[in-house]
Design an enzyme around this catalytic site. Structure first.
Site, PDB file in Angstrom:
ATOM      1  N   THR A  56      10.056  -9.096  12.274  1.00  0.00           N
ATOM      2  CA  THR A  56      11.185  -9.813  11.677  1.00  0.00           C
ATOM      3  C   THR A  56      12.053  -8.929  10.781  1.00  0.00           C
ATOM      4  O   THR A  56      12.999  -9.413  10.154  1.00  0.00           O
ATOM      5  CB  THR A  56      10.679 -11.028  10.878  1.00  0.00           C
ATOM      6  OG1 THR A  56       9.748 -10.569   9.903  1.00  0.00           O
ATOM      7  CG2 THR A  56       9.977 -12.023  11.800  1.00  0.00           C
ATOM      8  N   ASP A 122      -6.925  -9.429   5.314  1.00  0.00           N
ATOM      9  CA  ASP A 122      -5.809  -8.876   4.549  1.00  0.00           C
ATOM     10  C   ASP A 122      -5.009 -10.076   4.045  1.00  0.00           C
ATOM     11  O   ASP A 122      -4.335 -10.737   4.831  1.00  0.00           O
ATOM     12  CB  ASP A 122      -4.947  -7.980   5.455  1.00  0.00           C
ATOM     13  CG  ASP A 122      -3.842  -7.278   4.667  1.00  0.00           C
ATOM     14  OD1 ASP A 122      -3.784  -7.440   3.436  1.00  0.00           O
ATOM     15  OD2 ASP A 122      -3.025  -6.578   5.306  1.00  0.00           O
ATOM     16  N   ASP A 127       4.693  -8.545  -2.195  1.00  0.00           N
ATOM     17  CA  ASP A 127       4.632  -7.149  -2.617  1.00  0.00           C
ATOM     18  C   ASP A 127       5.573  -6.943  -3.799  1.00  0.00           C
ATOM     19  O   ASP A 127       6.316  -7.846  -4.179  1.00  0.00           O
ATOM     20  CB  ASP A 127       5.041  -6.223  -1.454  1.00  0.00           C
ATOM     21  CG  ASP A 127       4.379  -4.849  -1.559  1.00  0.00           C
ATOM     22  OD1 ASP A 127       3.872  -4.498  -2.655  1.00  0.00           O
ATOM     23  OD2 ASP A 127       4.364  -4.119  -0.554  1.00  0.00           O
ATOM     24  N   THR A 157      -8.318  -6.619   1.663  1.00  0.00           N
ATOM     25  CA  THR A 157      -7.428  -5.468   1.459  1.00  0.00           C
ATOM     26  C   THR A 157      -6.092  -5.909   0.854  1.00  0.00           C
ATOM     27  O   THR A 157      -5.040  -5.740   1.474  1.00  0.00           O
ATOM     28  CB  THR A 157      -7.168  -4.738   2.794  1.00  0.00           C
ATOM     29  OG1 THR A 157      -6.579  -5.671   3.724  1.00  0.00           O
ATOM     30  CG2 THR A 157      -8.441  -4.173   3.393  1.00  0.00           C
ATOM     31  N   ASN A 159      -2.778  -5.744  -1.641  1.00  0.00           N
ATOM     32  CA  ASN A 159      -2.087  -4.739  -2.446  1.00  0.00           C
ATOM     33  C   ASN A 159      -2.213  -5.172  -3.916  1.00  0.00           C
ATOM     34  O   ASN A 159      -2.829  -6.200  -4.208  1.00  0.00           O
ATOM     35  CB  ASN A 159      -0.623  -4.565  -1.995  1.00  0.00           C
ATOM     36  CG  ASN A 159       0.180  -5.866  -2.061  1.00  0.00           C
ATOM     37  OD1 ASN A 159      -0.069  -6.720  -2.919  1.00  0.00           O
ATOM     38  ND2 ASN A 159       1.125  -6.027  -1.159  1.00  0.00           N
ATOM     39  N   PHE A 161      -0.091  -6.445  -6.081  1.00  0.00           N
ATOM     40  CA  PHE A 161       0.528  -7.741  -6.364  1.00  0.00           C
ATOM     41  C   PHE A 161      -0.350  -8.889  -5.871  1.00  0.00           C
ATOM     42  O   PHE A 161      -0.550  -9.890  -6.574  1.00  0.00           O
ATOM     43  CB  PHE A 161       1.924  -7.794  -5.717  1.00  0.00           C
ATOM     44  CG  PHE A 161       2.632  -9.106  -5.892  1.00  0.00           C
ATOM     45  CD1 PHE A 161       2.970  -9.574  -7.159  1.00  0.00           C
ATOM     46  CD2 PHE A 161       2.982  -9.867  -4.785  1.00  0.00           C
ATOM     47  CE1 PHE A 161       3.637 -10.797  -7.319  1.00  0.00           C
ATOM     48  CE2 PHE A 161       3.653 -11.080  -4.934  1.00  0.00           C
ATOM     49  CZ  PHE A 161       3.976 -11.542  -6.205  1.00  0.00           C
ATOM     50  N   SER A 196      -2.445  -0.467  -2.215  1.00  0.00           N
ATOM     51  CA  SER A 196      -1.384   0.290  -2.874  1.00  0.00           C
ATOM     52  C   SER A 196      -1.157  -0.303  -4.248  1.00  0.00           C
ATOM     53  O   SER A 196      -1.405  -1.483  -4.473  1.00  0.00           O
ATOM     54  CB  SER A 196      -0.090   0.239  -2.062  1.00  0.00           C
ATOM     55  OG  SER A 196       0.394  -1.090  -2.023  1.00  0.00           O
ATOM     56  N   VAL A 235       5.351   8.500   1.652  1.00  0.00           N
ATOM     57  CA  VAL A 235       6.233   8.835   2.774  1.00  0.00           C
ATOM     58  C   VAL A 235       7.514   8.043   2.573  1.00  0.00           C
ATOM     59  O   VAL A 235       7.481   6.832   2.363  1.00  0.00           O
ATOM     60  CB  VAL A 235       5.585   8.481   4.132  1.00  0.00           C
ATOM     61  CG1 VAL A 235       6.465   8.931   5.282  1.00  0.00           C
ATOM     62  CG2 VAL A 235       4.208   9.136   4.238  1.00  0.00           C
ATOM     63  N   ASP A 244      -1.576  -3.720   8.648  1.00  0.00           N
ATOM     64  CA  ASP A 244      -2.386  -4.202   9.773  1.00  0.00           C
ATOM     65  C   ASP A 244      -3.218  -3.055  10.359  1.00  0.00           C
ATOM     66  O   ASP A 244      -4.390  -3.234  10.697  1.00  0.00           O
ATOM     67  CB  ASP A 244      -1.468  -4.779  10.867  1.00  0.00           C
ATOM     68  CG  ASP A 244      -0.497  -5.811  10.303  1.00  0.00           C
ATOM     69  OD1 ASP A 244      -0.890  -6.537   9.380  1.00  0.00           O
ATOM     70  OD2 ASP A 244       0.649  -5.873  10.772  1.00  0.00           O
TER      71      ASP A 244
END
Length: 321
Positions: A56, A122, A127, A157, A159, A161, A196, A235, A244
């Site tokens: 999306t 997950d 985020d 898993t 992040n 937030f 992260s 990156v 994923d």
């Protein structure tokens, strides 16, 4: 001779039920998880929670959404044939509370079939951008994740937030993060990886910090917790499907190194780096000098990274805390 015979024995078949989105073009959800798991020797049974033309993040997307009744119907078919035996369940992005509740029912039933089943979740909810967190799924998913999903999960898993949302506690320091991971353990999962965070990396601003915690119960009932920090080079691009891919590879590497979260994370994060470096290089080449790569250019170079996924050269080291 016994060792040689053991080496000849094929690994016992390991089967994963992966309930995630499907895209015709590109790599997110099941498209990002299936190939790596197969390359690493797992049988993967996929339920496609949606079927879209593409992810999306593109200007346009079209497709269909599977509802909870349809999910139940697919599961019933497996059950009628007595092939609902799994070693792992893997789930990612979901937008619908009843669908998520149905996933929990299925996981609970599969755990009755196999008490050793491992559920890798997950908990995709949102985020942080420029320090501000926001949810990109409906708000009513949070209580379902917190009260129903996380308690039946074995590996999660989030992040930073998402970890804050699940525990209701903000993370400002590494010490906060370790306490939040302990809170998450207390909710159920024995492995927690904060994939992260915006914590300051000891190696500097060009690095991203991930933190992991594995709590295992010894034979005598005492608990032991192994905690690690992983710093990986940032990156400079927005990729879709990385979470994923991360969850799928973490499933595989924790299976192969069950009591060594350090090695499992090093292999997972190193493989991620190989894939992302290859992807950004390819995207820049496709976009041409001075042009910004678009969504199509930035699709993960999954097939091209087969060797790195199968046998990642360790380029990112984890620190035991």
């Amino acid at each position: 001779a016994a060792a040689a015979a053991a080496a000849m024995e094929p690994e016992r078949e390991c089967r994963v039920l992966s309930i995630q989105s499907h895209v015709v073009r590109g790599y997110v959800g099941n498209k990002a998880a299936t190939f790596p798991l197969q390359v690493l020797g797992f049988e993967v049974d996929t339920v496609n929670s949606v079927q879209f033309s593409n992810h999306t993040g593109y200007a346009h997307w079209k497709g269909q959404v599977l509802n909870s009744d349809e999910l139940h119907e697919l599961y019933e078919g497996l059950k009628l044939n007595k092939v609902n035996q799994y070693d792992y369940v893997l789930t990612g992005y979901t937008r619908d509370t009843s669908f998520l509740a149905m996933v929990v029912d299925i996981v609970q039933e599969l755990k009755q079939q196999n008490s050793n089943l491992v559920y890798v979740c997950d908990p995709v909810m949102g985020d942080k951008w420029n320090g501000e967190g926001s949810m990109y799924v409906p708000k009513d998913l949070l209580p379902v994740y917190r009260d129903k999903v996380v308690p039946v999960a074995d590996i999660i898993t989030p992040n930073q937030f998402e970890a804050e949302l699940l525990t209701g506690r903000k993370i400002h320091t590494e010490k906060d993060a370790l306490e939040v991971m302990d809170m998450l353990h207390a909710m159920g999962p024995e492995t927690v990886v904060i994939t992260s965070s915006d914590l300051q990396a000891p190696l500097g601003n060009d690095y991203l910090i991930a933190l992991g915690s594995h709590r295992k119960t010894n034979a005598d009932g005492t608990k032991m917790t192994q905690r690690i920090r992983v710093e990986s080079p940032k990156v400079d691009a927005v990729f879709v499907g990385t979470g994923d891919l991360f969850a799928a590879m973490l499933l595989a590497w924790t299976h192969k190194h069950p009591n060594n979260l350090k090695v499992a994370c090093e292999k997972t994060v190193s493989a991620m780096q190989h894939v992302l470096q290859r992807t950004i290089k390819s995207a820049k080449a496709q976009a041409g000098e001075g042009n910004k790569p678009n969504s199509a250019h930035l699709e993960l170079r999954m097939v091209q990274s087969k060797k790195d996924i199968e046998n990642p050269e360790i380029i990112v080291k984890a620190t035991v805390l």
